[in-house]
Structure formats: structure tokens, C-alpha cells
Design a protein around this motif. Structure first.
Motif, PDB file in Angstrom:
ATOM      1  N   HIS A  99       0.846  -1.073  -0.073  1.00  0.00           N
ATOM      2  CA  HIS A  99      -0.279   0.018   0.179  1.00  0.00           C
ATOM      3  C   HIS A  99       1.101   0.784   0.410  1.00  0.00           C
ATOM      4  N   ASP A 100       0.646   2.450  -1.111  1.00  0.00           N
ATOM      5  CA  ASP A 100       1.679   3.506  -1.366  1.00  0.00           C
ATOM      6  C   ASP A 100       0.391   4.835  -0.909  1.00  0.00           C
ATOM      7  N   PHE A 101       0.899   5.116   0.557  1.00  0.00           N
ATOM      8  CA  PHE A 101       0.535   6.578   0.762  1.00  0.00           C
ATOM      9  C   PHE A 101       0.414   7.393  -0.083  1.00  0.00           C
ATOM     10  N   GLY A 102       1.569   7.388  -1.155  1.00  0.00           N
ATOM     11  CA  GLY A 102       1.981   8.748  -1.357  1.00  0.00           C
ATOM     12  C   GLY A 102       3.222   9.624  -0.279  1.00  0.00           C
ATOM     13  N   GLY A 153       9.682  12.641  11.351  1.00  0.00           N
ATOM     14  CA  GLY A 153      10.301  13.101  10.504  1.00  0.00           C
ATOM     15  C   GLY A 153      10.224  13.049   9.230  1.00  0.00           C
ATOM     16  N   PRO A 154      10.891  13.865   8.586  1.00  0.00           N
ATOM     17  CA  PRO A 154      10.581  14.041   6.764  1.00  0.00           C
ATOM     18  C   PRO A 154      11.236  13.044   6.244  1.00  0.00           C
ATOM     19  N   TYR A 155      10.964  12.416   5.381  1.00  0.00           N
ATOM     20  CA  TYR A 155      11.775  11.242   4.869  1.00  0.00           C
ATOM     21  C   TYR A 155      10.370  10.120   3.660  1.00  0.00           C
ATOM     22  N   PRO A 156      11.346  10.155   2.980  1.00  0.00           N
ATOM     23  CA  PRO A 156      10.487   8.470   2.675  1.00  0.00           C
ATOM     24  C   PRO A 156      10.463   6.742   3.444  1.00  0.00           C
ATOM     25  N   PHE A 157       8.938   6.306   3.336  1.00  0.00           N
ATOM     26  CA  PHE A 157       9.367   4.914   4.629  1.00  0.00           C
ATOM     27  C   PHE A 157       8.539   3.129   4.153  1.00  0.00           C
ATOM     28  N   ASP A 158       9.064   2.642   4.164  1.00  0.00           N
ATOM     29  CA  ASP A 158       9.379   1.553   3.939  1.00  0.00           C
ATOM     30  C   ASP A 158       8.727   0.982   5.312  1.00  0.00           C
ATOM     31  N   TYR A 172       1.278 -14.349   9.502  1.00  0.00           N
ATOM     32  CA  TYR A 172       0.767 -15.647   9.980  1.00  0.00           C
ATOM     33  C   TYR A 172      -0.058 -16.167  10.192  1.00  0.00           C
ATOM     34  N   VAL A 173      -0.418 -17.375   9.031  1.00  0.00           N
ATOM     35  CA  VAL A 173      -1.473 -17.807   8.514  1.00  0.00           C
ATOM     36  C   VAL A 173      -1.526 -19.372   8.543  1.00  0.00           C
ATOM     37  N   SER A 174      -2.739 -19.546   9.429  1.00  0.00           N
ATOM     38  CA  SER A 174      -2.362 -20.997   9.302  1.00  0.00           C
ATOM     39  C   SER A 174      -2.088 -21.899   7.799  1.00  0.00           C
ATOM     40  N   GLY A 175      -2.164 -22.380   7.653  1.00  0.00           N
ATOM     41  CA  GLY A 175      -1.693 -23.061   6.437  1.00  0.00           C
ATOM     42  C   GLY A 175      -0.781 -22.585   5.299  1.00  0.00           C
ATOM     43  N   LEU A 176       0.043 -21.678   6.031  1.00  0.00           N
ATOM     44  CA  LEU A 176       1.596 -20.993   4.565  1.00  0.00           C
ATOM     45  C   LEU A 176       2.065 -21.665   5.606  1.00  0.00           C
ATOM     46  N   SER A 177       3.432 -22.147   5.190  1.00  0.00           N
ATOM     47  CA  SER A 177       4.326 -22.536   5.230  1.00  0.00           C
ATOM     48  C   SER A 177       5.996 -21.642   5.946  1.00  0.00           C
ATOM     49  N   LYS A 178       5.148 -19.713   5.296  1.00  0.00           N
ATOM     50  CA  LYS A 178       5.931 -19.021   6.038  1.00  0.00           C
ATOM     51  C   LYS A 178       5.723 -17.588   5.909  1.00  0.00           C
ATOM     52  N   PRO A 179       5.447 -17.004   6.362  1.00  0.00           N
ATOM     53  CA  PRO A 179       4.552 -15.370   6.863  1.00  0.00           C
ATOM     54  C   PRO A 179       4.988 -14.379   4.759  1.00  0.00           C
ATOM     55  N   VAL A 180       3.090 -13.951   5.313  1.00  0.00           N
ATOM     56  CA  VAL A 180       3.522 -13.407   4.011  1.00  0.00           C
ATOM     57  C   VAL A 180       3.834 -11.748   4.610  1.00  0.00           C
ATOM     58  N   THR A 181       4.774 -11.097   3.357  1.00  0.00           N
ATOM     59  CA  THR A 181       5.252  -9.679   4.007  1.00  0.00           C
ATOM     60  C   THR A 181       4.306  -8.153   3.027  1.00  0.00           C
ATOM     61  N   LEU A 182       3.594  -7.950   3.814  1.00  0.00           N
ATOM     62  CA  LEU A 182       3.048  -6.687   3.338  1.00  0.00           C
ATOM     63  C   LEU A 182       3.505  -5.492   3.687  1.00  0.00           C
ATOM     64  N   HIS A 183       3.733  -4.504   2.698  1.00  0.00           N
ATOM     65  CA  HIS A 183       4.553  -3.034   2.957  1.00  0.00           C
ATOM     66  C   HIS A 183       3.522  -2.146   2.679  1.00  0.00           C
ATOM     67  N   LEU A 184       4.094  -1.104   3.999  1.00  0.00           N
ATOM     68  CA  LEU A 184       3.306   0.177   3.676  1.00  0.00           C
ATOM     69  C   LEU A 184       4.685   1.184   3.357  1.00  0.00           C
ATOM     70  N   LYS A 185       3.933   2.276   2.067  1.00  0.00           N
ATOM     71  CA  LYS A 185       5.397   3.090   2.322  1.00  0.00           C
ATOM     72  C   LYS A 185       4.351   4.251   1.294  1.00  0.00           C
ATOM     73  N   GLY A 186       5.855   5.530   1.729  1.00  0.00           N
ATOM     74  CA  GLY A 186       5.093   6.459   0.853  1.00  0.00           C
ATOM     75  C   GLY A 186       6.432   7.470   1.430  1.00  0.00           C
ATOM     76  N   ILE A 187       5.415   9.100   1.376  1.00  0.00           N
ATOM     77  CA  ILE A 187       6.515   9.679   1.464  1.00  0.00           C
ATOM     78  C   ILE A 187       6.504  10.764   2.386  1.00  0.00           C
ATOM     79  N   VAL A 188       7.056  11.025   3.949  1.00  0.00           N
ATOM     80  CA  VAL A 188       6.512  12.174   4.772  1.00  0.00           C
ATOM     81  C   VAL A 188       6.950  13.484   4.583  1.00  0.00           C
ATOM     82  N   LYS A 189       6.542  14.801   4.522  1.00  0.00           N
ATOM     83  CA  LYS A 189       6.879  15.648   4.016  1.00  0.00           C
ATOM     84  C   LYS A 189       6.695  16.969   5.024  1.00  0.00           C
TER      85      LYS A 189
END
Length: 120
Positions: free
Chosen positions: A28-31, A92-97, A103-120
Motif C-alpha cells: 500500500h503506497d500512501f503517496g 520526521g520527513p523522509y521516505p518510508f517502507d 502469520y496465517v495457518s496453513g502457510l509455510s512462511k509469513p506473508v510480507t505486506l508493505h506500507l510505503k510513502g513519503i512524509v513531508k
């Protein structure tokens, strides 16, 4: 023609993991967000595409600046759960990710979700 139809079906569906869970997106890119604007939030959807019930056991954030809430109940086949993430953009103002490990039952490894954007 068949190849085109299959490509369209793939593009309409979100990322699927091991035939168990399908996420509406993994990034999810907050922009650009304002530092003085306060926290921003988004909600990810998780659909059970398998034949067994699933549970979101845990969601772990990469930093204390992000808080999460998720569906704690069993998600039956065909049903959808959610993961709500709130990012406090007060460092503070900077790009972030930032990442969320889901962790979901039935999956062999966790799913990685990203939150990204730029704080001004």
C-alpha cells in the motif's frame, strides 16, 4: 484468446499464497503525506481460497510507528478477513517502507505486506 482471458483473470485476482490465502494486495503506497496531518491507515483483505478454515495467528510490524488490528475469528473457505494498519508519521520527513509479517495457518512462511510513502 484463451491466453488473454487467463491473463485477465490473473490480473483481477490478488496475490495468492500456497492455494490457501489471497490478499487484495501486498503493497500500500500512501503517496506523499504531511507530517502534521496525523496517522494514516489502510485495510488489507485476506480471502480464504482453500478448502480448510484458516486463522490469522499474528501480524508483526517492523517498527513501533505502525499498529495493527486483524480478524481474530476463523476465516471459512470463501470468506474474507482484514488487517488494518495505522502508520504514525511523526518521525520526521523522509521516505518510508514499513513491513508487516502476517502469520496465517496453513502457510509455510509469513506473508510480507508493505506500507510505503513519503512524509513531508
Amino acid at each position: 484468446m484463451v491466453k488473454y482471458i487467463l491473463m485477465m483473470v490473473f490480473l483481477l485476482a490478488g496475490p495468492s499464497f500456497e492455494g490457501v490465502a489471497e490478499f487484495d494486495r501486498t503493497v500500500h503506497d500512501f503517496g506523499t503525506v504531511s507530517e502534521s496531518g496525523g496517522a494514516v491507515e489502510t485495510v488489507f483483505s485476506v480471502k480464504n481460497v482453500g478448502k480448510e478454515n484458516i486463522i490469522i495467528y499474528s501480524v508483526v510490524s517492523s517498527c513501533g510507528c505502525t499498529s495493527v488490528e486483524w480478524t481474530r475469528e476463523t476465516i471459512r473457505p470463501g470468506d474474507t478477513g482484514t488487517i488494518k494498519a495505522e502508520y504514525r508519521n511523526d518521525e520526521g520527513p523522509y521516505p518510508f517502507d514499513k513491513t508487516l509479517k502476517v502469520y496465517v495457518s496453513g502457510l509455510s512462511k509469513p506473508v510480507t505486506l508493505h506500507l510505503k510513502g513519503i512524509v513531508k
